[in-house]
Design an enzyme around this catalytic site. Structure first.
Site, mmCIF file in Angstrom:
data_model
loop_
_atom_site.group_PDB
_atom_site.id
_atom_site.type_symbol
_atom_site.label_atom_id
_atom_site.label_comp_id
_atom_site.label_asym_id
_atom_site.label_seq_id
_atom_site.Cartn_x
_atom_site.Cartn_y
_atom_site.Cartn_z
ATOM 1 N N LYS A 1 48.234 -42.191 -20.820
ATOM 2 C CA LYS A 1 48.464 -41.770 -22.193
ATOM 3 C C LYS A 1 49.882 -41.203 -22.317
ATOM 4 C CE LYS A 1 45.992 -39.172 -25.784
ATOM 5 N NZ LYS A 1 44.833 -38.294 -26.028
ATOM 6 N N GLU B 1 28.570 -35.696 -30.819
ATOM 7 C CA GLU B 1 28.186 -34.649 -31.764
ATOM 8 C C GLU B 1 26.677 -34.453 -31.843
ATOM 9 O OE1 GLU B 1 32.221 -36.154 -32.932
ATOM 10 O OE2 GLU B 1 30.296 -37.112 -32.453
ATOM 11 N N ARG C 1 27.836 -37.091 -38.481
ATOM 12 C CA ARG C 1 27.216 -37.847 -37.400
ATOM 13 C C ARG C 1 26.010 -37.120 -36.810
ATOM 14 N NH1 ARG C 1 31.755 -40.282 -33.589
ATOM 15 N NH2 ARG C 1 30.388 -42.073 -33.796
#
Length: 628
Positions: free
Chosen positions: A282, A358, A386
């Site tokens: 990244k 979640e 969610r």
């Protein structure tokens, strides 16, 4: 002329030489850094996606072959090579390019997703649709290893593995991070692969076989199969995916474009679902991102960011943690963005980052509460969507003392429709027993957070805005739990919800300039509707609510219902967010567009009051005449 200037679509990539492609990768990284450091947005993920994106577009034929990104903030490079390079400077600006894939921008975008762990389900459905329609098209899903911490991704993998003839290629972009370092069992497997001292030798061997084998198709798979058998015990991800029945290719150096192209051509020729495991870094190619320990410059933010709502919450939670040893914190791969990092530093054993999951976070919180603790679940407002079922059936049904912190509530602006937190108050109105607070400023956030964690027999929720915290607005009086912020008469009772209390004060000044008497109140706790608010409303000519939540099922609608139930016949008007997906722009611009500004609200109230006065003048009096 730069190479990027010659690329108007994916077909142009297939005409470039190796040296031109190398130059193009460098140019793309330069554009990413120059643009995103100015406009804001997701820098680190896209710096790591350059070679993967180029290889995808050279091997597959977009838009006939469909490319789905999980999550969509990895798609900046895709935008640059699909005809949007000239407009890239408008990224995340009003009227410009979205920070995520967008159907309205390009035929190369099919899914406008920003909520993680969804791409494999989209891809599964797309591939099945093309198979049923007899269309020879491929679907490619790019999923970060962080998104594989979400249960929905594994539900999709389970189904994909059962469909042996789908033209579906899954690229696992394994960079060890989502927003923060990826957590969970899968992450441990992948990390063990990256950190194994024999890994580089293994990677070189596979790159060598992929790069030098002159054939594609079955001969290449024979080579990979031979390599894989000798390494199977060592490469945990391979065994894990193949146990599901999925063909596995990798690991491949995710910054070696040629190796990626060879692997993807192999996968494309297989005729069934294939996972290509690409190991990337990244922030690759930009030292500032590579060396950023927090999140590899996942998202670029202002250098001198003023104190925000999240900062106020973060500091107060640490204070509560010292006072209350039973308070624990949970987040879903958002430790830094939700302000939990300081709490984690102080109380590492009381902080749980569950990855991008979640649903699990909320039900785990219920278990913690049933076990005698008080969990604080920290999410962006948009991600509460969610876990609604878990909030309703796992937390509220069992009367668990769980506090939900909903950051980035209301209109958030730049990140577009997927990030606006304009549904939370409507959703939570449906949850029996839950208490909902909307602080208007930093001081009230501190007060209400302390009040919330003291509630142990029902769930509580606090929602607050994105960005700089508003100046404190002190009450001049309090009626029960309702703060009175302004009192100049009884023509209009203005109810400012949370961050919109400041707008309500602006509206009051404008109405007072036209001779109307206005009282402004802030309920603080907006669910349940305070009884004192209903009593106050009976004494006014008009009651007005202002909220930056959807009007459908919002606080205004609940207050109107409470007035009806209480027999209060005062005329009522609610201002809120219309039920549309809001385009990306600065918060102020969005509020202007939907009419949630002090000027617009005051204008409409003035018109309504004027019409009311005119109607009263036209009503016949008891003697049959007209009112004077």
């Amino acid at each position: 002329m730069r190479v990027l200037e010659t690329v108007e679509g994916p077909e142009d990539l297939k005409k470039l030489t190796d040296q031109q492609l190398t130059d193009l990768a460098t140019e793309i990284r330069d554009v990413l850094v120059d643009t995103v450091t100015r406009t804001g947005g997701h820098l680190g993920p896209n710096l790591g996606m350059v070679e993967i994106t180029l290889a995808m577009h050279r091997v597959f034929d977009s838009p006939r072959d469909r490319l789905v990104f999980d999550i969509g903030h990895q798609a900046y490079v895709h935008k640059l090579v699909t005809g949007r390079a000239k407009d890239f400077g408008t990224l995340r600006q009003e009227g410009g390019l979205s920070g995520y894939p967008s159907q309205s921008e390009s035929e190369h975008d099919i899914v406008e997703n920003c909520h993680a762990s969804t791409a494999l389900s989209y891809a599964d459905g797309l591939a099945k649709a093309y198979r049923l329609r007899g269309e020879n098209r491929h679907v490619v899903a790019v999923i970060g290893d962080g998104a594989l911490t979400g249960g929905m991704a594994w539900e999709a993998l389970n189904n994909i593995a059962a469909a042996k003839d789908l033209n579906l290629v899954i690229i696992v972009n394994d960079n060890g991070r989502s927003y923060s370092p990826t957590v969970g069992g899968l992450a441990t497997h992948l990390t063990s692969l990256r950190t194994n001292p024999r890994y580089e030798k293994i990677l070189d061997l596979i790159k060598k076989n992929l790069g030098r084998t002159p054939y594609v198709g079955p001969p290449m798979y024979e080579v990979l199969h031979g390599v894989k058998k000798g390494l199977k015990d060592m490469l945990a991800p391979q065994g894990m995916f193949e146990d599901l029945g999925l063909k596995y290719v990798g690991p491949v150096d995710g910054h070696d474009r040629q190796a990626l192209e060879d692997a993807l051509r192999n996968a494309k020729a297989f005729g069934g679902p294939v996972i290509v495991h690409a190991v990337t870094k990244k922030g690759f190619g930009y030292p500032a991102a590579e060396q950023d320990e927090e999140d590899n410059l996942h998202q670029v933010r202002p250098a001198n960011k003023p104190r925000g709502w999240t900062d106020v919450f973060s500091d107060e939670l640490v204070k509560i943690g010292h006072r209350r040893p039973d308070v624990v914190a949970i987040t879903a791969a958002m430790l830094h963005p939700t302000g939990l990092a300081p709490f984690a530093d102080e109380f590492p054993g009381r902080t749980f980052d569950v990855g991008i999951a979640e649903q699990h976070a909320v039900t785990s919180a219920a278990g913690l509460a049933l076990g005698g603790l008080h969990p604080v679940v920290c999410l962006y407002s948009t991600f509460l969507n969610r876990a609604f079922d878990q909030t309703l059936m796992d937390v509220a049904l069992h009367k668990c003392g769980v506090t939900f912190i909903l950051d980035r509530a209301g209109v958030t602006g730049d990140d577009g429709p997927t990030h606006n937190g304009v549904y939370d108050m409507s959703l939570l109105q449906l949850v029996p027993g839950l208490r909902l607070a909307a602080p208007r400023d930093g001081k009230r956030l501190q007060e209400l957070l302390n009040e919330a964690v003291d509630v142990d027999d029902v769930p509580t929720a606090l929602r607050f805005a994105k960005g700089e915290v508003f100046p404190d607005i002190e009450q001049i009086d309090r009626v029960g739990s309702v703060d009175v912020l302004n009192r100049s008469g009884q023509d209009v009772l203005l109810v400012g919800i949370g961050a919109m209390a400041a707008t309500a004060m602006d509206v009051a000044q404008r109405l007072e300039a036209h001779g109307f008497g206005v009282t402004v109140v802030d309920p603080r706790w907006v669910k349940p509707v305070p009884a004192e608010l209903v009593e106050l409303a009976a004494d006014f000519k008009l009651v007005v609510t202002i909220e930056d939540n959807g009007r459908a099922g919002g606080v205004g609608e609940m207050i109107a219902q409470a007035l009806r139930d209480g027999g209060v016949r005062t005329p009522f008007r609610d201002f809120g967010v219309p039920q549309v997906f809001l385009e990306h722009a600065k918060r102020a611009a969005v509020l202007q567009e939907i009419g949630l500004t002090g000027q617009e609200v005051a204008r409409e109230i003035t018109e309504q009051l004027t019409q009311h006065v005119d109607a009263s003048l036209d009503e016949p009096d008891r003697a049959g005449g007209r009112n004077a």
